[in-house]
Motif scaffolding. Structure first.
Motif, PDB file in Angstrom:
ATOM      1  N   CYS A 102       2.187   4.090  -5.651  1.00 49.73           N
ATOM      2  CA  CYS A 102       1.239   3.002  -5.398  1.00 49.73           C
ATOM      3  C   CYS A 102       0.162   3.106  -6.484  1.00 49.73           C
ATOM      4  O   CYS A 102       0.494   3.144  -7.660  1.00 49.73           O
ATOM      5  CB  CYS A 102       0.666   3.115  -3.986  1.00 49.73           C
ATOM      6  N   LYS A 103      -1.083   3.200  -6.070  1.00 52.47           N
ATOM      7  CA  LYS A 103      -2.238   3.378  -6.948  1.00 52.47           C
ATOM      8  C   LYS A 103      -2.015   2.912  -8.393  1.00 52.47           C
ATOM      9  O   LYS A 103      -2.175   1.739  -8.684  1.00 52.47           O
ATOM     10  CB  LYS A 103      -2.673   4.833  -6.897  1.00 52.47           C
ATOM     11  N   ASP A 130       5.511  12.304  -1.922  1.00 55.82           N
ATOM     12  CA  ASP A 130       4.483  11.255  -1.863  1.00 55.82           C
ATOM     13  C   ASP A 130       3.710  11.331  -3.180  1.00 55.82           C
ATOM     14  O   ASP A 130       2.778  12.119  -3.340  1.00 55.82           O
ATOM     15  CB  ASP A 130       3.569  11.512  -0.653  1.00 55.82           C
ATOM     16  N   THR A 146       3.004  15.947  -1.064  1.00 55.16           N
ATOM     17  CA  THR A 146       2.575  15.457  -2.371  1.00 55.16           C
ATOM     18  C   THR A 146       3.050  16.458  -3.443  1.00 55.16           C
ATOM     19  O   THR A 146       3.316  17.622  -3.110  1.00 55.16           O
ATOM     20  CB  THR A 146       1.041  15.325  -2.408  1.00 55.16           C
ATOM     21  N   GLY A 158       0.646   3.734   2.049  1.00 59.94           N
ATOM     22  CA  GLY A 158       1.056   4.046   3.417  1.00 59.94           C
ATOM     23  C   GLY A 158       2.300   3.270   3.833  1.00 59.94           C
ATOM     24  O   GLY A 158       3.141   3.776   4.588  1.00 59.94           O
ATOM     25  N   VAL A 176       2.021   8.931  -4.466  1.00 59.78           N
ATOM     26  CA  VAL A 176       1.092   7.796  -4.444  1.00 59.78           C
ATOM     27  C   VAL A 176      -0.147   8.071  -5.296  1.00 59.78           C
ATOM     28  O   VAL A 176      -0.589   7.214  -6.052  1.00 59.78           O
ATOM     29  CB  VAL A 176       0.703   7.462  -2.982  1.00 59.78           C
ATOM     30  N   ARG A 177      -0.683   9.282  -5.213  1.00 56.96           N
ATOM     31  CA  ARG A 177      -1.917   9.591  -5.948  1.00 56.96           C
ATOM     32  C   ARG A 177      -1.639  10.165  -7.334  1.00 56.96           C
ATOM     33  O   ARG A 177      -2.272   9.810  -8.314  1.00 56.96           O
ATOM     34  CB  ARG A 177      -2.777  10.573  -5.142  1.00 56.96           C
ATOM     35  N   VAL A 235       5.293   5.194   2.421  1.00 53.61           N
ATOM     36  CA  VAL A 235       5.469   6.514   3.047  1.00 53.61           C
ATOM     37  C   VAL A 235       6.085   6.310   4.438  1.00 53.61           C
ATOM     38  O   VAL A 235       7.035   7.001   4.818  1.00 53.61           O
ATOM     39  CB  VAL A 235       4.142   7.304   3.126  1.00 53.61           C
ATOM     40  N   TYR A 250      -2.652  14.203   2.780  1.00 49.87           N
ATOM     41  CA  TYR A 250      -3.016  12.826   3.157  1.00 49.87           C
ATOM     42  C   TYR A 250      -1.888  11.890   2.753  1.00 49.87           C
ATOM     43  O   TYR A 250      -1.419  11.934   1.619  1.00 49.87           O
ATOM     44  CB  TYR A 250      -4.323  12.415   2.460  1.00 49.87           C
ATOM     45  N   HIS A 251      -1.464  11.050   3.696  1.00 54.50           N
ATOM     46  CA  HIS A 251      -0.386  10.108   3.385  1.00 54.50           C
ATOM     47  C   HIS A 251      -0.719   8.676   3.773  1.00 54.50           C
ATOM     48  O   HIS A 251       0.125   7.799   3.605  1.00 54.50           O
ATOM     49  CB  HIS A 251       0.900  10.543   4.086  1.00 54.50           C
ATOM     50  N   GLY A 252      -1.915   8.447   4.334  1.00 47.32           N
ATOM     51  CA  GLY A 252      -2.281   7.104   4.758  1.00 47.32           C
ATOM     52  C   GLY A 252      -2.875   7.127   6.156  1.00 47.32           C
ATOM     53  O   GLY A 252      -3.266   8.187   6.654  1.00 47.32           O
ATOM     54  N   ASN A 269       0.825  -1.216   0.000  1.00 47.95           N
ATOM     55  CA  ASN A 269       0.000   0.000   0.000  1.00 47.95           C
ATOM     56  C   ASN A 269       0.857   1.262   0.000  1.00 47.95           C
ATOM     57  O   ASN A 269       2.052   1.209   0.354  1.00 47.95           O
ATOM     58  CB  ASN A 269      -0.909   0.011   1.229  1.00 47.95           C
TER      59      ASN A 269
HETATM   60  C1  LIG Z   1      -1.140  11.013  -1.522  1.00 49.17           C
HETATM   61  C2  LIG Z   1      -1.407   9.700  -0.843  1.00 49.17           C
HETATM   62  N1  LIG Z   1      -0.457   9.164  -0.092  1.00 49.17           N
HETATM   63  C3  LIG Z   1      -0.632   7.988   0.535  1.00 49.17           C
HETATM   64  C4  LIG Z   1      -1.821   7.308   0.423  1.00 49.17           C
HETATM   65  C5  LIG Z   1      -2.018   6.031   1.166  1.00 49.17           C
HETATM   66  O1  LIG Z   1      -2.071   4.973   0.299  1.00 49.17           O
HETATM   67  P1  LIG Z   1      -2.743   3.592   0.748  1.00 49.17           P
HETATM   68  O2  LIG Z   1      -4.176   3.874   1.006  1.00 49.17           O
HETATM   69  O3  LIG Z   1      -2.525   2.698  -0.414  1.00 49.17           O
HETATM   70  O4  LIG Z   1      -2.018   3.157   1.981  1.00 49.17           O
HETATM   71  C6  LIG Z   1      -2.840   7.836  -0.363  1.00 49.17           C
HETATM   72  C7  LIG Z   1      -4.116   7.141  -0.510  1.00 49.17           C
HETATM   73  O5  LIG Z   1      -5.090   7.667  -0.965  1.00 49.17           O
HETATM   74  C8  LIG Z   1      -2.636   9.063  -1.012  1.00 49.17           C
HETATM   75  O6  LIG Z   1      -3.565   9.610  -1.786  1.00 49.17           O
END
Ligand SMILES: Cc1ncc(COP(=O)(O)O)c(C=O)c1O
Length: 437
Positions: A283-284, A256, A221, A144, A258-259, A147, A170-172, A142
């Motif tokens: 991720c994602k 980050d 982010t 999170g 991830v998104r 991160v 948002y990071h998890g 994931n």
């Molecule tokens: C910018 C960001 N970082 C981290 C995460 C956390 O990812 P996960 O839900 O896969 O742990 C998200 C999830 O939406 C996110 O948007």
């Protein structure tokens, strides 16, 4: 416009056909399933799939039956053009044949085995070739996970404790990520967090001098996309200034991604904004829905990535790795971020123009591949929520408090149909609110 549409018989026919109202959906089976779920699952559906921010919840499906391309079908048989893309992971379209084929081929060979497979090495090589911040890659499940790992690495590398975070980012779901005031989070969990506002360099400088020699990492982010708020791109020179401060103060710069990752630039979103992070989290979109995340980083931090003990039962599963190899290859081949930005721009521009015709101001913020939309006329958001709900009830899945996502599978036909739905949704809210806004 009126005289144009009435000028010939054929056009008049077309106009009449267009004016035929779209069916509005009902969600009986979703509701029934949810009632069953409430008895055996905390709050029925938890986390970011929870129906809580879907307002009114009666206008949304709660359970999906199947998905294909840019569409999904719910348990009531309703079909939706999906503008949430599973909250980001779907990037090439659901059940993408190339990605699924690679995953199924690997599944037959084995998935969760006592040793990793060659796919792990190939995926790392692919990421290192592709991503300009990557001298190495580490895989987890994931966003999170990676991160969290990035912070452990920054601490190991600097011998410092604190981390600078952007308010509202948002990071998890780890307690330090959720921040003070959330259920289950104690003050101690967040004692190392130092918060600054997005795009505010002066606050970063102040925090640095207040905590000189204590800050291990700056984590943010690529651009600010808070839930329940408009998105904000970095101000000119913002990331370059952050890079300078981090270099000057010995702080590890973590992005980050991830998104945003693979929705802005295939080489990493930092390339689009013209800077290089020390560590970057993905991720994602990396596996088109197969569960995998990645931390990549600079050569100098590789030793710490090796020293920090970090692992998980399923982190070496080879099916998601095979899927990610195929997904990244395909994204690169078609330049997926460019496709999404182009398709997104067509749609959001169309919606904003349409809103204007109804006397509404539709604010579109963030990147076109994952924008945040908000009708500004009503600060209470009731009007915007209703408009999103009316569109969803007609087959375009729109949420009202989160950024939307577009995929490379969203076609011009999808966009045209979505604009028709958006138009009906505007009519519905106009009928409800009249000239109130
Ligand atoms: C910018 C960001 N970082 C981290 C995460 C956390 O990812 P996960 O839900 O896969 O742990 C998200 C999830 O939406 C996110 O948007």
């Amino acid at each position: 416009m009126k005289s144009q549409t009435r000028s010939t018989k054929t056009t008049a026919k077309k106009t009449t056909a267009k004016k035929k109202s779209l069916k509005t959906y009902t969600f009986k089976n979703s509701q029934k399933l949810f009632q069953r779920a409430l008895k055996v699952i905390p709050c029925g559906i938890y986390g970011h799939f929870s129906p809580a921010p879907l307002i009114p919840a009666t206008s949304y499906p709660f359970y999906a039956e199947r998905a294909k391309g840019s569409h999904f079908w719910d348990v009531d048989g309703n079909e939706f053009i999906d503008y949430m893309c599973a909250y980001g992971p779907m990037v090439l379209g659901y059940n993408h044949p190339g990605v699924d084929q690679a995953a199924m081929k690997q599944l037959k060979r084995g998935n969760c085995i006592t040793a990793p497979t060659r796919e792990m090495v190939e995926l790392a090589e692919q990421l290192v070739d592709l991503n300009t911040a990557a001298d190495w890659a580490f895989f987890a499940k994931n966003g999170g996970d990676v991160v969290n790992q990035s912070i452990m690495l920054a601490r190991a590398a600097t011998g410092r404790t604190k981390m600078m975070l952007v308010k509202g980012g948002y990071h998890g779901v780890s307690s330090w990520m959720q921040g003070p005031g959330h259920y289950g989070v104690v003050e101690q969990d967040c004692a190392s967090n130092v918060y600054v506002d997005w795009n505010n360099i002066q606050q970063v400088e102040n925090a640095v001098s207040q905590h000189r020699g204590e800050i291990a990492a700056f984590l943010a982010t690529p651009y600010h996309h808070p839930t329940f708020g408009d998105s904000e791109l970095p101000a000119d020179g913002y990331w370059q200034k952050i890079r300078q401060i981090c270099d000057r103060e010995g702080i590890v710069l973590i992005i980050d991604d991830v998104r945003c990752g693979f929705r802005i630039d295939m080489r990493g979103s930092h390339e689009y904004f013209g800077f290089k992070p020390d560590l970057a989290c993905y991720c994602k979109a990396i596996g088109n829905g197969y569960p995998i995340s990645a931390l990549v980083g600079r050569e100098e931090l590789k030793t710490y990535a090796a020293k920090v003990f970090y692992t998980g039962s399923y982190w070496f599963s080879s099916v998601p790795m095979a899927a990610a190899i195929a997904c990244m290859k395909e994204m690169k081949k078609i330049n997926a971020p460019r496709v999404m930005i182009k398709q997104g721009k067509k749609l959001w521009d169309g919606i904003a123009k349409m809103a204007d015709g109804y006397g509404y101001d539709m604010k579109v913020s963030g990147m076109a591949s994952m924008p945040t939309l908000r009708i500004t006329n009503d600060p209470s958001m009731m009007l915007h929520q209703d408009w999103c709900a009316e569109a969803t009830r007609r087959g375009a899945y729109f949420t009202s408090h989160h950024n939307w996502f577009i995929s490379a599978a969203h076609t011009d036909t999808d966009i045209k149909k979505t604009l028709d739905i958006a138009d009906e949704a505007f009519k519905a809210v106009k009928k409800k609110y009249g000239d109130e806004y």
